[in-house]
Scaffold this motif. Sequence first.
Motif, PDB file in Angstrom:
ATOM      1  N   GLU A  51       0.828  -1.214   0.000  1.00  0.00           N
ATOM      2  CA  GLU A  51       0.000   0.000   0.000  1.00  0.00           C
ATOM      3  C   GLU A  51       0.864   1.266   0.000  1.00  0.00           C
ATOM      4  OE1 GLU A  51      -0.042  -2.636   2.179  1.00  0.00           O
ATOM      5  OE2 GLU A  51      -1.748  -2.297   3.530  1.00  0.00           O
ATOM      6  N   ILE A  52       2.122   1.134   0.447  1.00  0.00           N
ATOM      7  CA  ILE A  52       3.009   2.303   0.467  1.00  0.00           C
ATOM      8  C   ILE A  52       3.867   2.337  -0.800  1.00  0.00           C
ATOM      9  CG2 ILE A  52       4.890   3.446   1.696  1.00  0.00           C
ATOM     10  CD1 ILE A  52       3.868   2.106   4.265  1.00  0.00           C
ATOM     11  N   TYR A  53       4.451   1.190  -1.110  1.00  0.00           N
ATOM     12  CA  TYR A  53       5.355   1.122  -2.278  1.00  0.00           C
ATOM     13  C   TYR A  53       4.506   0.700  -3.467  1.00  0.00           C
ATOM     14  CZ  TYR A  53       8.384   2.207   1.377  1.00  0.00           C
ATOM     15  OH  TYR A  53       8.930   2.886   2.432  1.00  0.00           O
ATOM     16  N   ASN A  54       3.641   1.642  -3.872  1.00  0.00           N
ATOM     17  CA  ASN A  54       2.486   1.322  -4.694  1.00  0.00           C
ATOM     18  C   ASN A  54       2.577   1.810  -6.135  1.00  0.00           C
ATOM     19  OD1 ASN A  54       2.445   3.990  -4.099  1.00  0.00           O
ATOM     20  ND2 ASN A  54       0.430   4.010  -3.115  1.00  0.00           N
ATOM     21  N   ASN A  55       3.799   2.056  -6.612  1.00  0.00           N
ATOM     22  CA  ASN A  55       3.925   2.375  -8.031  1.00  0.00           C
ATOM     23  C   ASN A  55       5.253   1.848  -8.542  1.00  0.00           C
ATOM     24  OD1 ASN A  55       5.989   4.717  -8.060  1.00  0.00           O
ATOM     25  ND2 ASN A  55       4.490   5.409  -6.539  1.00  0.00           N
TER      26      ASN A  55
ATOM     27  N   LYS B 174       9.211   8.293   0.820  1.00  0.00           N
ATOM     28  CA  LYS B 174       8.973   6.876   1.125  1.00  0.00           C
ATOM     29  C   LYS B 174      10.247   6.043   1.009  1.00  0.00           C
ATOM     30  CE  LYS B 174       4.160   6.704  -0.518  1.00  0.00           C
ATOM     31  NZ  LYS B 174       3.329   6.012  -1.532  1.00  0.00           N
TER      32      LYS B 174
ATOM     33  N   ASN C 240       7.530   9.851  -3.452  1.00  0.00           N
ATOM     34  CA  ASN C 240       8.421   8.699  -3.610  1.00  0.00           C
ATOM     35  C   ASN C 240       9.739   8.857  -2.852  1.00  0.00           C
ATOM     36  OD1 ASN C 240       6.557   7.495  -5.219  1.00  0.00           O
ATOM     37  ND2 ASN C 240       7.769   7.527  -7.106  1.00  0.00           N
TER      38      ASN C 240
ATOM     39  N   SER D 177       4.652   3.299   8.785  1.00  0.00           N
ATOM     40  CA  SER D 177       3.753   2.809   7.736  1.00  0.00           C
ATOM     41  C   SER D 177       2.512   3.680   7.552  1.00  0.00           C
ATOM     42  CB  SER D 177       3.323   1.367   8.034  1.00  0.00           C
ATOM     43  OG  SER D 177       4.446   0.508   8.023  1.00  0.00           O
TER      44      SER D 177
ATOM     45  N   LEU E   4       8.592   3.756  -7.832  1.00  0.00           N
ATOM     46  CA  LEU E   4       9.036   3.665  -6.441  1.00  0.00           C
ATOM     47  C   LEU E   4       9.591   2.280  -6.119  1.00  0.00           C
ATOM     48  CD1 LEU E   4       9.263   4.933  -3.647  1.00  0.00           C
ATOM     49  CD2 LEU E   4       6.848   4.442  -3.266  1.00  0.00           C
TER      50      LEU E   4
ATOM     51  N   ARG F 128       1.584  10.884   1.022  1.00  0.00           N
ATOM     52  CA  ARG F 128       1.335   9.538   0.486  1.00  0.00           C
ATOM     53  C   ARG F 128       1.821   9.380  -0.948  1.00  0.00           C
ATOM     54  NH1 ARG F 128      -3.745  10.478   3.041  1.00  0.00           N
ATOM     55  NH2 ARG F 128      -4.778  10.689   1.028  1.00  0.00           N
TER      56      ARG F 128
ATOM     57  N   TYR G  94       2.088   6.964   5.553  1.00  0.00           N
ATOM     58  CA  TYR G  94       2.464   6.958   4.137  1.00  0.00           C
ATOM     59  C   TYR G  94       1.469   6.181   3.269  1.00  0.00           C
ATOM     60  CZ  TYR G  94       6.403   8.857   6.485  1.00  0.00           C
ATOM     61  OH  TYR G  94       7.173   9.658   7.296  1.00  0.00           O
ATOM     62  N   LYS G  95       0.345   5.790   3.889  1.00  0.00           N
ATOM     63  CA  LYS G  95      -0.683   5.086   3.118  1.00  0.00           C
ATOM     64  C   LYS G  95      -2.061   5.486   3.665  1.00  0.00           C
ATOM     65  CE  LYS G  95      -0.694   0.761   5.849  1.00  0.00           C
ATOM     66  NZ  LYS G  95      -2.123   0.618   6.128  1.00  0.00           N
TER      67      LYS G  95
END
Lengths: 419, 419
Positions: free
Chosen positions: A330-334, B215, B212, B185, A337, B209, B188-189
């Motif tokens: 859900e955070i590292y969502n692209n 994060k 990049n 966590s 990234l 959120r 960031y979501k």
Amino acid sequence: MASDGFRPLDEKYLLEYIKSTPDLAEKLGNRFDDLQIKEVGDGNLNFVYIVVGPAGSFVIKQALPYIRCIGESWPMAKERAYFEARTLREHRRLCPDHTPEVYHFDHKMCLIGMRYIEPPHIILRKGLIAGNEYPLLAEHISDYMAKTLFFTSLLYLTTTEHKRAVAEFCGNVELCRLTEQVIFSDPYKVSQYNHWTSPYLDSDAEAVRQDNTLKLEVAELKSKFCERTQALIHGDLHTGSVMVTSNSTQVIDPEFAFYAPMGFDIGAFIGNLILAYFAQDGHANEGNDRKAYKLWILKTIEETWNLFHKKFTALWDEHKDGPGEVYLPEIYNNAELQLLVKQKYMKDLFHDSLGYGAAKMIRRIVGVAHVEDFESITEPEKRATCERQALNFAKTLLKERRKFESISEVTSAMQQLQS
Amino acid sequence: MASDGFRPLDEKYLLEYIKSTPDLAEKLGNRFDDLQIKEVGDGNLNFVYIVVGPAGSFVIKQALPYIRCIGESWPMAKERAYFEARTLREHRRLCPDHTPEVYHFDHKMCLIGMRYIEPPHIILRKGLIAGNEYPLLAEHISDYMAKTLFFTSLLYLTTTEHKRAVAEFCGNVELCRLTEQVIFSDPYKVSQYNHWTSPYLDSDAEAVRQDNTLKLEVAELKSKFCERTQALIHGDLHTGSVMVTSNSTQVIDPEFAFYAPMGFDIGAFIGNLILAYFAQDGHANEGNDRKAYKLWILKTIEETWNLFHKKFTALWDEHKDGPGEVYLPEIYNNAELQLLVKQKYMKDLFHDSLGYGAAKMIRRIVGVAHVEDFESITEPEKRATCERQALNFAKTLLKERRKFESISEVTSAMQQLQS
């Protein structure tokens, strides 16, 4: 037998032990008439018996409460056998193709019964000295490292699982201390255990002890080794802990296992290949100048890292929605990234690996335990020349590791040193 | 009472408990006639009773098996009481001036009886909101951090002692997981627990959120938090965990303690002072523009780090021939090298501290648990303006932390943001 249930093996007692242990007796089909038993422990810490009968075989390894080659003056926790058996079983679960099966573990006797890794398997180090090529070695060892390191890291484990395992392996502290001493401390100070090819390398050893920059970098690696619980590492993954044929690779002897930086394993393996490379000129003769073989070693070094990188990041991709909690989807969502995160992680791991690899090279030249790659070069002056090249390369690698951006830059630098 | 011996306290049962517990009864001189008992737990996780009698006093803290403010839907290991008592005792041994004494610990009841930190002590956060200056605060807190962190690190401990303690504190994993979630966590979501001053900060929260770079940096800090066993940290050293008068500073509530990066504690304290700074404009009124007070906060931030640096390195010098095994005197054997090693260590620690401090600021603005510094600013628009400044500063600090070379560069950047 001691009150704790420990008794050092001898051949007679070993036979009694096997007969009274169903796990082992069954492996031999309960036939004890034509057994061949051979003690082969050439390591420093253990008895190792190969037991071969008409219907089956195994190896018995027993941890002794001292370092065998030095004697009872250097005591060593025999509890390491527990951690070795524990790690073999864990690594076999994660990577069965390259980890031998454990048949039996006796905690009180500090005794492991495991697969006999039969001929034509030989210790990789001996194969490298003989000039044998192993076309699948990089493929196999990268598979082993990627699986054992990834699945025991926080990229895959929950914090709960990870901390439970970290706590357990803190118990293997005596072996951690041994590593700290022989790899990160002794080579950088005057120690009764240090030796080198004297008098040729006297000033080189002295220079190591006087090198402030080197010591500064070693301090960082030592701190990380003691503090960073990144994954369950083998802890001693040099070329003497790997048995090979042209199509099989088996990793043995993880008695130094604990939660530590992944780069320590990767560096151990690559660093020992680099030692093998610099030893080749000492093994060259009229019939074989070893030039082609040196190129094979360079290729194997490159493939080991590159395949590890590929497999490790593939596992990461495959399990990015898995239980690991550091990089939540859900955070590292692209995609951008995810790529950035992996690039940063792998770059740090690469530099760690080079640092630890270099530290392991240095200690094999001016520390207590040397490697057969060099020791088997009988003429001291020739040996010293090979060792000096390896030592100088290791010093550069340790100090400048952050400047290397790819493994091919490392192998190029190795070749340049010899051109 | 539950089968495990745990029973939540109420006032009646507390009195019975005190009477039947000699450690506590004696503290009151065995006089129970005129007792004043007050429940004051304004935290999220515990019951806290103040017990004052004519001949003595104490505080009773009981850990509950869930997070109190959210209710039984968020269970939380009550085992944390053990780690809190264990850490209070350890920290009191190392720094008695700033750690309250534990009189009694009941493992089954998850209950700690400890010194009542009497008025005029108040929670530091409330003092900062009120605009009180504490001239000795930096001196005291730097003393506490230097001693508790140095003496539980490998700069002082042997590997054996360190690994034993690391293993024990791995048991406090539930609290580590809570920190991971709420600090590294959730902010960031999208999370049901997050909130912020809406609608003013809606796009700011969204930007966090979508960032990049932010994060990427948070991932590194989270990994280190989970993996690096640098010292026994308090684990929650914000300004709500410190009680003060003008000449006394007492650190309470170390229930999140475990072996982790030192920078997490240093950053928690400094980050919360930075929050207090950015909240001041919201507390300014015609009678007091808070300008002088803001300068005092800046000075306290600078002194906290600078005094910590001075005291920590002084302890290192004092104990350089001590039991700590990372920097052996035979290796780090000249003044230049000792200086280099310390500079490198302290520079890394400084950047860690800034990173963790920034992460702790961010979560207080867009995460689940906010701070009274901002919450007490009743006008939402004004509050949002203060919070946005703090959030923007924290983002810069987290991303650019390695560019700061001294704490005065940090405080200068804070002032510039407001000029």
